[in-house]
Design a protein around this motif. Structure first.
Motif, short mmCIF file in Angstrom:
data_model
loop_
_atom_site.label_atom_id
_atom_site.label_comp_id
_atom_site.label_asym_id
_atom_site.label_seq_id
_atom_site.Cartn_x
_atom_site.Cartn_y
_atom_site.Cartn_z
N ALA A 131 -2.49 47.18 34.75
CA ALA A 131 -1.98 46.39 35.88
C ALA A 131 -2.24 44.91 35.65
O ALA A 131 -1.38 44.06 35.91
CB ALA A 131 -2.63 46.85 37.17
N THR A 207 -2.10 50.21 46.06
CA THR A 207 -2.12 49.42 44.84
C THR A 207 -1.54 48.03 45.09
O THR A 207 -0.83 47.81 46.08
CB THR A 207 -1.30 50.11 43.73
OG1 THR A 207 0.02 50.40 44.22
CG2 THR A 207 -1.96 51.40 43.30
N SER A 213 1.62 48.98 38.66
CA SER A 213 0.44 49.53 39.33
C SER A 213 0.81 50.77 40.14
O SER A 213 0.09 51.78 40.13
CB SER A 213 -0.19 48.47 40.24
OG SER A 213 -0.63 47.37 39.49
#
Length: 264
Positions: A131, A207, A213
């Protein structure tokens, strides 16, 4: 008289719940104290990790430093308190369970800690670096200079690590509910579409707002659900075998009784 007895029972339940909450709160506070002792080593480890290299973290307020230490201490305390909380919950509900159910649910308590640690490791070493890499690449393509405060960096980190770690408890919850005969694999398969929708929604909510993500959390959650269905089937088959054994014993005992009566 009956109403008074019910009120006394309710009062006793509330008193017992308060006692369990006090125990949990006491352990959480002790965990916070211990967490502050390990906060600096953990902070040094996180900032010297490969994922943090290339970032110069800044403090934009006087409280940023102590705020990060408090978050680290809080996460450490949560790790310590979580299995104890589940055990206290079991202690609270166990008087209302049958001996078989009491024994079946108690064995899941140690795995709460183990699954949380597995989720913690997966989210930090797999999900978070990917991420972070994705968001950094987008920032670089836009020609922006990455200047982050330590608060923003650790908020991004904990915003991924903590929810994913908690969601790794899903198989244990499913097995626990199967042990109580609330769920079974047949019902879980029928509600698969609804469960997938709920898990995808959770992945999007917990997230950071980027597709990578969401995707990185979504796939493990769906896999965890399928693992949960498999484990539920394992528990369910053991239940059916135990029920069949009890039924066969009952039939044998009944046959013996009928044989004795026929002889007489």
């Amino acid at each position: 008289m009956t109403q008074q007895k019910e009120e006394m029972t309710l009062t006793e339940h509330l008193s017992e719940l308060r006692k369990r909450l006090i125990y949990v709160l006491s352990i959480f506070i002790l965990g916070l104290v211990a967490g502050f002792l390990v906060a600096d080593p953990v902070y040094q480890y996180l900032t010297k990790a490969e994922t943090a290299q290339g970032f110069v973290l800044h403090a934009f307020s006087f409280w940023d430093g102590i705020g990060i230490y408090m978050k680290i201490a809080g996460l450490f305390s949560l790790v310590i308190t979580l299995p104890f909380t589940v055990f206290q919950l079991w202690k609270f509900v166990s008087p209302g369970l049958r001996p078989r159910e009491r024994k079946a649910t108690l064995k899941y308590v140690p795995y709460v800690f183990l699954l949380f640690l597995i989720g913690l490791a997966f989210s930090y070493y797999v999900v978070f670096p990917m991420a972070l890499s994705f968001t950094s690449s987008i920032t670089e393509k836009m020609g922006l200079v990455e200047t982050y405060g330590m608060k923003q960096y650790f908020s991004f980190l904990f915003g991924i690590v903590l929810p994913v770690s908690l969601l790794f408890e899903l198989p244990l919850i499913i097995m626990f509910l199967t042990g109580l005969r609330i769920l079974n694999p047949i019902r879980l398969r029928k509600m698969r579409r609804v469960a997938y929708f709920v898990l995808i929604f959770i992945a999007v909510v917990v997230t950071p707002p980027d597709f990578i993500s969401d995707f990185l959390v979504m796939i493990p959650l769906l896999l965890l659900y399928e693992i949960s269905v498999f484990l539920s089937g394992f528990v369910y088959r053991k239940q059916l075998a135990a029920d069949a054994e009890v039924e066969s014993r009952y039939i044998r005992a009944k046959d013996k009784t009928e044989d004795k009566q026929s002889v007489v």
